[in-house]
Design a protein around this motif. Sequence first.
Motif, PDB file in Angstrom:
ATOM      1  N   ALA A  27       2.574   6.064   5.813  1.00  7.17           N
ATOM      2  CA  ALA A  27       2.928   6.044   4.389  1.00  7.17           C
ATOM      3  C   ALA A  27       2.094   5.052   3.583  1.00  7.17           C
ATOM      4  CB  ALA A  27       4.411   5.701   4.233  1.00  7.17           C
ATOM      5  N   GLY A  28       1.364   4.189   4.257  1.00  6.22           N
ATOM      6  CA  GLY A  28       0.568   3.185   3.560  1.00  6.22           C
ATOM      7  C   GLY A  28      -0.850   3.679   3.367  1.00  6.22           C
TER       8      GLY A  28
ATOM      9  N   LEU B  24       0.442  -7.716   2.222  1.00  6.36           N
ATOM     10  CA  LEU B  24       0.522  -7.529   3.677  1.00  6.36           C
ATOM     11  C   LEU B  24       1.082  -6.143   3.967  1.00  6.36           C
ATOM     12  CD1 LEU B  24       0.655  -8.346   6.695  1.00  6.36           C
ATOM     13  CD2 LEU B  24       2.869  -9.407   6.204  1.00  6.36           C
ATOM     14  N   ASP B  25       0.296  -5.321   4.630  1.00  2.00           N
ATOM     15  CA  ASP B  25       0.753  -3.952   4.895  1.00  2.00           C
ATOM     16  C   ASP B  25       0.241  -3.489   6.249  1.00  2.00           C
ATOM     17  OD1 ASP B  25       1.014  -0.981   4.786  1.00  2.00           O
ATOM     18  OD2 ASP B  25       1.689  -1.396   2.749  1.00  2.00           O
TER      19      ASP B  25
ATOM     20  N   CYS C  95      17.869   0.047  -6.043  1.00  2.00           N
ATOM     21  CA  CYS C  95      17.380   1.015  -7.032  1.00  2.00           C
ATOM     22  C   CYS C  95      17.645   2.449  -6.587  1.00  2.00           C
ATOM     23  CB  CYS C  95      15.879   0.802  -7.245  1.00  2.00           C
ATOM     24  SG  CYS C  95      15.222   1.789  -8.595  1.00  2.00           S
TER      25      CYS C  95
ATOM     26  N   GLN D 117       3.104   8.930  -4.773  1.00  2.00           N
ATOM     27  CA  GLN D 117       4.247   9.026  -3.848  1.00  2.00           C
ATOM     28  C   GLN D 117       3.884   9.987  -2.728  1.00  2.00           C
ATOM     29  OE1 GLN D 117       8.094  10.269  -5.469  1.00  2.00           O
ATOM     30  NE2 GLN D 117       9.137   9.106  -3.865  1.00  2.00           N
TER      31      GLN D 117
ATOM     32  N   ALA E 104       8.133  -3.651   2.331  1.00  2.00           N
ATOM     33  CA  ALA E 104       7.763  -2.961   3.575  1.00  2.00           C
ATOM     34  C   ALA E 104       8.990  -2.365   4.247  1.00  2.00           C
ATOM     35  CB  ALA E 104       7.067  -3.933   4.528  1.00  2.00           C
TER      36      ALA E 104
ATOM     37  N   ILE F 195       5.883   2.437  -4.008  1.00  2.00           N
ATOM     38  CA  ILE F 195       6.402   1.511  -5.026  1.00  2.00           C
ATOM     39  C   ILE F 195       5.657   0.179  -4.976  1.00  2.00           C
ATOM     40  CG2 ILE F 195       8.466   0.401  -5.959  1.00  2.00           C
ATOM     41  CD1 ILE F 195      10.144   2.529  -4.485  1.00  2.00           C
ATOM     42  N   GLY F 196       5.400  -0.309  -3.759  1.00  2.00           N
ATOM     43  CA  GLY F 196       4.694  -1.589  -3.630  1.00  2.00           C
ATOM     44  C   GLY F 196       3.336  -1.551  -4.317  1.00  2.00           C
TER      45      GLY F 196
ATOM     46  N   HIS G 126      10.981   0.963 -12.424  1.00  2.00           N
ATOM     47  CA  HIS G 126      11.513   0.172 -11.319  1.00  2.00           C
ATOM     48  C   HIS G 126      10.720  -1.132 -11.184  1.00  2.00           C
ATOM     49  CE1 HIS G 126      12.374  -0.002  -6.667  1.00  2.00           C
ATOM     50  NE2 HIS G 126      12.920  -1.005  -7.318  1.00  2.00           N
TER      51      HIS G 126
ATOM     52  N   THR H 233      17.944  -0.337  -1.882  1.00  2.00           N
ATOM     53  CA  THR H 233      18.200   1.020  -2.360  1.00  2.00           C
ATOM     54  C   THR H 233      19.676   1.228  -2.692  1.00  2.00           C
ATOM     55  OG1 THR H 233      18.300   3.329  -1.637  1.00  2.00           O
ATOM     56  CG2 THR H 233      18.301   1.697   0.095  1.00  2.00           C
TER      57      THR H 233
ATOM     58  N   GLU I 164      10.341   1.479   6.642  1.00  2.00           N
ATOM     59  CA  GLU I 164      10.308   2.912   6.913  1.00  2.00           C
ATOM     60  C   GLU I 164      11.258   3.503   5.875  1.00  2.00           C
ATOM     61  OE1 GLU I 164       8.526   4.750   8.847  1.00  2.00           O
ATOM     62  OE2 GLU I 164       7.458   3.085   9.771  1.00  2.00           O
TER      63      GLU I 164
ATOM     64  N   CYS J 276       0.829  -1.214   0.000  1.00  2.00           N
ATOM     65  CA  CYS J 276       0.000   0.000   0.000  1.00  2.00           C
ATOM     66  C   CYS J 276       0.858   1.256   0.000  1.00  2.00           C
ATOM     67  CB  CYS J 276      -0.943   0.018   1.207  1.00  2.00           C
ATOM     68  SG  CYS J 276      -2.188  -1.266   1.108  1.00  2.00           S
TER      69      CYS J 276
ATOM     70  N   LEU K 237      -0.115  -0.419   7.098  1.00  2.00           N
ATOM     71  CA  LEU K 237      -0.784   0.882   6.942  1.00  2.00           C
ATOM     72  C   LEU K 237      -0.247   1.904   7.931  1.00  2.00           C
ATOM     73  CD1 LEU K 237      -4.465  -0.243   6.202  1.00  2.00           C
ATOM     74  CD2 LEU K 237      -2.638   0.291   4.579  1.00  2.00           C
ATOM     75  N   THR K 238       1.057   2.123   7.881  1.00  2.00           N
ATOM     76  CA  THR K 238       1.661   3.226   8.623  1.00  2.00           C
ATOM     77  C   THR K 238       1.214   4.525   7.956  1.00  2.00           C
ATOM     78  OG1 THR K 238       3.602   3.389   7.190  1.00  2.00           O
ATOM     79  CG2 THR K 238       3.718   1.786   9.004  1.00  2.00           C
TER      80      THR K 238
HETATM   81  N1  LIG Z   1      11.189   5.556  -2.781  1.00  2.00           N
HETATM   82  C1  LIG Z   1      12.357   5.321  -3.389  1.00  2.00           C
HETATM   83  O1  LIG Z   1      12.837   6.161  -4.132  1.00  2.00           O
HETATM   84  C2  LIG Z   1      13.068   3.985  -3.195  1.00  2.00           C
HETATM   85  C3  LIG Z   1      14.189   3.701  -3.985  1.00  2.00           C
HETATM   86  C4  LIG Z   1      14.803   2.450  -3.836  1.00  2.00           C
HETATM   87  C5  LIG Z   1      14.303   1.534  -2.931  1.00  2.00           C
HETATM   88  N2  LIG Z   1      13.222   1.850  -2.175  1.00  2.00           N
HETATM   89  C6  LIG Z   1      12.707   0.818  -1.254  1.00  2.00           C
HETATM   90  O2  LIG Z   1      11.470   0.374  -1.781  1.00  2.00           O
HETATM   91  C7  LIG Z   1      10.586   0.022  -0.723  1.00  2.00           C
HETATM   92  C8  LIG Z   1       9.290   0.782  -0.862  1.00  2.00           C
HETATM   93  O3  LIG Z   1       9.576   2.179  -0.816  1.00  2.00           O
HETATM   94  P1  LIG Z   1       8.377   3.240  -0.908  1.00  2.00           P
HETATM   95  O4  LIG Z   1       8.964   4.509  -1.364  1.00  2.00           O
HETATM   96  O5  LIG Z   1       7.242   2.643  -1.639  1.00  2.00           O
HETATM   97  O6  LIG Z   1       8.013   3.363   0.644  1.00  2.00           O
HETATM   98  P2  LIG Z   1       6.655   3.875   1.320  1.00  2.00           P
HETATM   99  O7  LIG Z   1       7.084   4.506   2.598  1.00  2.00           O
HETATM  100  O8  LIG Z   1       5.829   4.636   0.358  1.00  2.00           O
HETATM  101  O9  LIG Z   1       5.847   2.522   1.638  1.00  2.00           O
HETATM  102  C9  LIG Z   1       6.239   1.634   2.647  1.00  2.00           C
HETATM  103  C10 LIG Z   1       5.046   0.714   2.906  1.00  2.00           C
HETATM  104  O10 LIG Z   1       5.460  -0.259   3.887  1.00  2.00           O
HETATM  105  C11 LIG Z   1       4.428  -0.348   4.874  1.00  2.00           C
HETATM  106  N3  LIG Z   1       5.068  -0.738   6.140  1.00  2.00           N
HETATM  107  C12 LIG Z   1       5.931  -0.005   6.889  1.00  2.00           C
HETATM  108  N4  LIG Z   1       6.276  -0.699   7.982  1.00  2.00           N
HETATM  109  C13 LIG Z   1       5.648  -1.899   7.914  1.00  2.00           C
HETATM  110  C14 LIG Z   1       5.631  -3.054   8.729  1.00  2.00           C
HETATM  111  N5  LIG Z   1       6.347  -3.104   9.873  1.00  2.00           N
HETATM  112  N6  LIG Z   1       4.885  -4.116   8.353  1.00  2.00           N
HETATM  113  C15 LIG Z   1       4.159  -4.070   7.198  1.00  2.00           C
HETATM  114  N7  LIG Z   1       4.123  -2.998   6.390  1.00  2.00           N
HETATM  115  C16 LIG Z   1       4.867  -1.919   6.738  1.00  2.00           C
HETATM  116  C17 LIG Z   1       3.804   1.029   4.931  1.00  2.00           C
HETATM  117  O11 LIG Z   1       2.498   0.996   5.484  1.00  2.00           O
HETATM  118  C18 LIG Z   1       3.824   1.431   3.465  1.00  2.00           C
HETATM  119  O12 LIG Z   1       2.657   0.987   2.807  1.00  2.00           O
HETATM  120  C19 LIG Z   1      11.337   0.303   0.572  1.00  2.00           C
HETATM  121  O13 LIG Z   1      11.899  -0.899   1.017  1.00  2.00           O
HETATM  122  C20 LIG Z   1      12.425   1.283   0.158  1.00  2.00           C
HETATM  123  O14 LIG Z   1      13.540   1.175   0.988  1.00  2.00           O
HETATM  124  C21 LIG Z   1      12.597   3.046  -2.282  1.00  2.00           C
END
Ligand SMILES: NC(=O)c1ccc[n+]([C@@H]2O[C@H](COP(=O)([O-])OP(=O)(O)OC[C@H]3O[C@@H](n4cnc5c(N)ncnc54)[C@H](O)[C@@H]3O)[C@@H](O)[C@H]2O)c1
Length: 341
Positions: free
Chosen positions: A40-41, A34-35, A179, A187, A82, A14-15, A224, A127, A84, A11, A37-38
């Motif tokens: 950011a979710g 599985l999320d 990535c 976003q 998933a 990127i996911g 990505h 990352t 932070e 949620c 919903l912090t």
């Molecule tokens: N955003 C970028 O530019 C980027 C680049 C490279 C890699 N990444 C990696 O890609 C992944 C996704 O990044 P994003 O930007 O979509 O992040 P985001 O913060 O938008 O989403 C993170 C998601 O993980 C969930 N989450 C957080 N803690 C959780 C837990 N304990 N259990 C279950 N769910 C949990 C949140 O609810 C949220 O839906 C991360 O692992 C990040 O490190 C991100």
Amino acid sequence: MTTRVLVTGGCGFIGSCFVRLLIDEESDVEVMNLDALTYAGNPRNVEAVAGSPRYRFEHGDIRDEALVARLVEGADWVVNFAAESHVDRSTSERAGEFIETNVLGAYVVLEMTRRHAPGARFLQVGTDEVYGDVAWPGFPDEQAPLHPSSPYSAAKAGADHVALAFARTHGLDVIVSRCTNNYGAYQYPEKMIPLFVTNALADEPLPLYDGGTQVRDWLRVEDHCRALLLLLRRGASGEVYNIGANQDPEVPNKDLTAMILEACGKPASLIRPVEGLRPGHDQRYAVDTAKIRALGWSPRLDLSDGIAETVAWYRERRDWWEPIKSGEYRKFYEELYGSGS
Ligand SMILES: NC(=O)c1ccc[n+]([C@@H]2O[C@H](COP(=O)([O-])OP(=O)(O)OC[C@H]3O[C@@H](n4cnc5c(N)ncnc54)[C@H](O)[C@@H]3O)[C@@H](O)[C@H]2O)c1
């Protein structure tokens, strides 16, 4: 034959793109999302596919062993998004949640996969920030040493190591991706591009740090996600793959800001210079992407087209971002940038 996929963090930004891609384009794939919903979710990120019979959602935490054990049973692929994910939160607040979710959480998903779906392919979504500050003209390949600068990237590096150790120790079919910075629809507007786009659309200042000299290798989120799908299908077990746009010429944040303002039709006077370096922030990121390109991947859109497309989305979807930019978000924003912004 149906491929069953456990996606964690589906949620998030990127996911959710990955989940939409699987449901929209891969008719032989079933997704369990599985999320926790912090902040950011957001379930709205997947509402377009939530009605599909091939999609299921479970609200829960990746650190919950019993829950992950139940959900991973029968999975062919496990994709761990998933985390932070915001560097500024990891440097300005206690970083415990980053260690807990990004390292311990990744471990729990790995361990439960090993026990309950030992034949599954496990993709740890990582990352390029684990390489730390990359001096020009360096392009670290996957063998380069890791020098994470922030608690966020240190925790992500920890997860990479644990995942690779599970491949080596237990023979789990693990791939690690690394990535560069992503941008696109859905976003969370604490990240630079959606922050600047939504501020510009609302005629609010764009807080640009350190003269905008920092360089990120911005990649469209769909590119990505297509790379991740390719790795699940064709990546080699136990390997790390860098993913990046390789912008040429490289785009410092001040040029990116100009591109955003142009796409929004707003003046440069909206830029609000912020002096000083941010702790834990690196000057330049760049990666060697020869390994994934050899599998047949390349990004589809260049940056200026991608930014124009992204701005068009945020212009259309005020219903998505305006409610977010209040409450908890506002408090964090004011702590970071001051209440005058
Ligand atoms: N955003 C970028 O530019 C980027 C680049 C490279 C890699 N990444 C990696 O890609 C992944 C996704 O990044 P994003 O930007 O979509 O992040 P985001 O913060 O938008 O989403 C993170 C998601 O993980 C969930 N989450 C957080 N803690 C959780 C837990 N304990 N259990 C279950 N769910 C949990 C949140 O609810 C949220 O839906 C991360 O692992 C990040 O490190 C991100």
